[in-house]
Structure formats: C-alpha cells, structure tokens
Design a protein around this motif. Structure first.
Motif, mmCIF file in Angstrom:
data_model
loop_
_atom_site.group_PDB
_atom_site.id
_atom_site.type_symbol
_atom_site.label_atom_id
_atom_site.label_comp_id
_atom_site.label_asym_id
_atom_site.label_seq_id
_atom_site.Cartn_x
_atom_site.Cartn_y
_atom_site.Cartn_z
ATOM 1 N N UNK A 219 10.533 10.533 -5.314
ATOM 2 C CA UNK A 219 10.607 11.210 -4.015
ATOM 3 C C UNK A 219 9.968 10.366 -2.922
ATOM 4 N N UNK A 220 8.850 9.752 -3.269
ATOM 5 C CA UNK A 220 8.152 8.926 -2.284
ATOM 6 C C UNK A 220 9.033 7.732 -1.888
ATOM 7 N N UNK B 219 0.845 -1.201 0.000
ATOM 8 C CA UNK B 219 0.000 0.000 0.000
ATOM 9 C C UNK B 219 0.885 1.256 0.000
ATOM 10 N N UNK B 220 1.952 1.223 0.788
ATOM 11 C CA UNK B 220 2.846 2.394 0.869
ATOM 12 C C UNK B 220 3.524 2.704 -0.458
ATOM 13 N N UNK B 221 3.758 1.654 -1.270
ATOM 14 C CA UNK B 221 4.392 1.905 -2.572
ATOM 15 C C UNK B 221 3.350 1.930 -3.700
ATOM 16 N N UNK B 222 2.060 1.930 -3.308
ATOM 17 C CA UNK B 222 0.994 2.080 -4.298
ATOM 18 C C UNK B 222 0.717 0.827 -5.115
ATOM 19 N N UNK B 223 0.982 -0.357 -4.520
ATOM 20 C CA UNK B 223 0.793 -1.593 -5.287
ATOM 21 C C UNK B 223 -0.069 -2.625 -4.560
ATOM 22 N N UNK B 224 -0.917 -2.159 -3.626
ATOM 23 C CA UNK B 224 -1.707 -3.111 -2.843
ATOM 24 C C UNK B 224 -2.566 -3.996 -3.739
ATOM 25 N N UNK B 225 -3.017 -3.446 -4.860
ATOM 26 C CA UNK B 225 -3.914 -4.216 -5.739
ATOM 27 C C UNK B 225 -3.162 -5.216 -6.621
ATOM 28 N N UNK C 2 20.860 0.085 2.282
ATOM 29 C CA UNK C 2 21.800 0.274 1.178
ATOM 30 C C UNK C 2 20.974 0.218 -0.094
ATOM 31 N N UNK C 3 20.862 1.331 -0.775
ATOM 32 C CA UNK C 3 19.962 1.383 -1.929
ATOM 33 C C UNK C 3 20.759 1.784 -3.163
ATOM 34 N N UNK C 4 20.702 0.930 -4.182
ATOM 35 C CA UNK C 4 21.517 1.145 -5.373
ATOM 36 C C UNK C 4 20.642 1.674 -6.507
ATOM 37 N N UNK C 5 20.661 2.978 -6.707
ATOM 38 C CA UNK C 5 19.820 3.649 -7.695
ATOM 39 C C UNK C 5 18.359 3.175 -7.567
ATOM 40 N N UNK C 6 17.789 3.343 -6.341
ATOM 41 C CA UNK C 6 16.471 2.765 -6.056
ATOM 42 C C UNK C 6 15.328 3.441 -6.786
ATOM 43 N N UNK C 7 15.578 4.592 -7.388
ATOM 44 C CA UNK C 7 14.488 5.318 -8.050
ATOM 45 C C UNK C 7 14.734 5.434 -9.550
ATOM 46 N N UNK C 8 15.657 4.644 -10.085
ATOM 47 C CA UNK C 8 16.074 4.828 -11.486
ATOM 48 C C UNK C 8 14.945 4.595 -12.485
ATOM 49 N N UNK C 9 13.947 3.781 -12.097
ATOM 50 C CA UNK C 9 12.858 3.492 -13.039
ATOM 51 C C UNK C 9 11.562 4.197 -12.651
ATOM 52 N N UNK C 10 11.656 5.123 -11.686
ATOM 53 C CA UNK C 10 10.421 5.736 -11.170
ATOM 54 C C UNK C 10 10.203 7.138 -11.722
ATOM 55 N N UNK C 11 8.935 7.522 -11.831
ATOM 56 C CA UNK C 11 8.640 8.895 -12.248
ATOM 57 C C UNK C 11 9.003 9.826 -11.076
ATOM 58 N N UNK C 12 9.089 11.148 -11.322
ATOM 59 C CA UNK C 12 9.596 12.053 -10.276
ATOM 60 C C UNK C 12 8.822 12.001 -8.968
ATOM 61 N N UNK C 13 7.510 11.863 -9.027
ATOM 62 C CA UNK C 13 6.714 11.839 -7.791
ATOM 63 C C UNK C 13 7.001 10.560 -7.005
ATOM 64 N N UNK C 14 6.996 9.428 -7.716
ATOM 65 C CA UNK C 14 7.270 8.148 -7.054
ATOM 66 C C UNK C 14 8.711 8.081 -6.553
#
Ligand SMILES: Nc1ncnc2c1ncn2[C@@H]1O[C@H](COP(=O)(O)OP(=O)(O)OP(=O)(O)O)[C@@H](O)[C@H]1O
Ligand SMILES: [Mg+2]
Length: 236
Positions: free
Chosen positions: A172-173, A121-127, A158-170
């Motif tokens: 930041x989240x 739910x926190x990452x917007x994938x509960x469904x 330890x996060x290795x480019x954890x947002x590389x595939x995400x849109x700008x809003x996601x």
C-alpha cells in the motif's frame, strides 16, 4: 495509443489497442499472465516499438529523449544493477537529465545524495544506501526501484507489478508513493496490478487486457468481482 499492435515473431502480444489516459488518472492494468500488460507498458515508455499503430506520450513521440526522461518505469524485472551500491541504482533514475560527465562523476561521488537518502527513507531503506543492491532481499530491491522513480520525479508513472514482492503494508505504501507525488504534479499513473485490493484503493480506472486486446475499461467503483473472474478466466 491508436491501433497499437505488437508482434514478436508469431506471437501477437497486443492486437489493435486504443487507449487514452489523461492527466490525473490512476489506471490499473489487469489481466491474466501473458495478456499483454508488460508489452503495453513497454510501448508506452518507448522501449518496444509498435509493429503497427501509433503512440504519443505527454504530447510527443516516445522517440523524444526529453519525453522519455519524464516517463518513470518500474520494470517487472526491476532492471537494477546488483553490483552497484543502492545509492547508484537510485540515482540511475536521474541519469537521463544529467550530462555524461556528471553521471560518470556520480559513480565516484554520488550526486544529489540528500534526495537519494530522502527517497530511500520513504521506502524504509535509508540504512541500506551504501550496500550492494545484490545483497538486498526481493522486496527490498523492489523498493530500491521505487526510490529510483521517486528521485526521477516523472510526469507519467508506468509500474509493472510494483508491489509483487512486498508485504501488504509495504504494498500500500509503495502504490501511494508511486501515485501521490506524480498526481500532485498533474501527472498520471498506469500500473499493472493483480491484487484487487490495491486496484480499489489506489486506482480510479481499470483497463482489462485479454489476449492483447482491451476487453474492459471501467471506473474502479463499477468493477465487480464477476468482471475480474471473467478477465482471469479468459483464455486468449
Ligand atoms: N521479448 C519477447 N519475445 C517474444 N514473445 C514475447 C516477448 N515479450 C512478451 N512476449 C509474449 O507476448 C505476450 C504478452 O506478454 P506480456 O509480457 O506483455 O504479458 P503480461 O500480461 O505482462 O504477463 P505477466 O502477467 O506474466 O507478466 C506473451 O504471449 C509473451 O509470451
Ligand atoms: Mg508482465
């Protein structure tokens, strides 16, 4: 890390890295492709042993299984199992703390489902919890990897480019989700990031790597555009 060098055959990925990260720190690891960011994170989580030098994490050796259970990694390659359903990929974050019997049983009947669904739910994938991971998009998979870390509740992220595939809003989240709960527990975040905006909004300290060496270590507030340009211009 004390004098950590990693060689892969003839390639020196890290060359005498000294680095200390304390509780409550949010560190951005920046540097050009091939600079050694992923290798540094892999040394920190114990998956790559240093060729020379020493590393201690959370006050102990990375060989200690209990310590490794307290270190959460979002891999650049995500390391998800595509054929599994999303719930199982998320629960993989907790396997180190479970008995073999509970882990096996969980494949039939997912254990701790409320926590898994809350993380999704926190990452917007509960469904999407009961779909196969391989059916998700790249950014959705990246969010599954983040949910896996949320259920693990690590003391060091330890996060290795954890947002590389995400849109700008996601993006930041995602950075907020990776940092905030762990920092609130007195832990620390080390994230390889390329986006200067994410670095400035979510980190306090920047460590720059070039050719396997630490060439910059500065508070984010003191980081200049020229520093970043120099870092990405540096050819090892
Ligand atoms: N398993 C490996 N075998 C051989 N060489 C490797 C291996 N992993 C990394 N290297 C080499 O070590 C160096 C550092 O690689 P690393 O993956 O740490 O860089 P990086 O900063 O994470 O780059 P990127 O931004 O592209 O992810 C590179 O020259 C790379 O080719
Ligand atoms: Mg990398």
């Amino acid at each position: 890390m004390d004098g950590v060098t990693v060689r892969y055959g003839g390639t020196t990925a890290l060359a005498g890295v000294d680095l200390e990260v304390g509780p409550g720190e949010r560190v951005a690891l920046v540097g050009a492709s091939g600079a050694g960011k992923s290798t540094l994170l892999a040394v920190a989580n114990g998956s790559v042993p240093p060729t020379s030098g020493s590393v201690r994490v959370l006050g102990a050796s990375t060989a200690d299984r209990r310590v490794r259970a307290r270190v959460g990694t979002v891999h650049q390659s995500l390391e998800l199992v595509g054929r599994l359903r999303v719930v199982h990929d998320v629960n993989a974050g907790r396997l180190a703390g479970w008995s073999a019997a509970r882990a096996a049983w969980s494949l039939l009947r997912p254990q701790g489902l409320p926590e898994v669904l809350a993380a999704l739910e926190q990452v917007g994938l509960a469904d999407r919890a009961f779909e196969r991971t391989e059916q998700l998009s790249g950014g959705q998979r990246q969010r599954v990897a983040i949910a896996r870390l949320l259920v693990q509740r690590p003391d060091l992220v330890l996060a290795d480019e954890p947002a590389s595939a995400l849109d700008p809003v996601l993006a930041d989240r995602a950075l907020a989700l990776l940092g905030e709960p762990t920092l609130a527990r007195g832990g620390a975040l080390v994230a390889a990031l390329h986006d200067p905006g994410l670095v400035r909004r979510h980190c306090d300290r920047v460590v720059g790597l070039a050719g396997g060496r630490v060439v910059l270590d500065s508070p984010v507030t003191a980081l200049t555009a020229a520093d970043l340009a120099e870092l990405y211009r540096t050819v090892p």
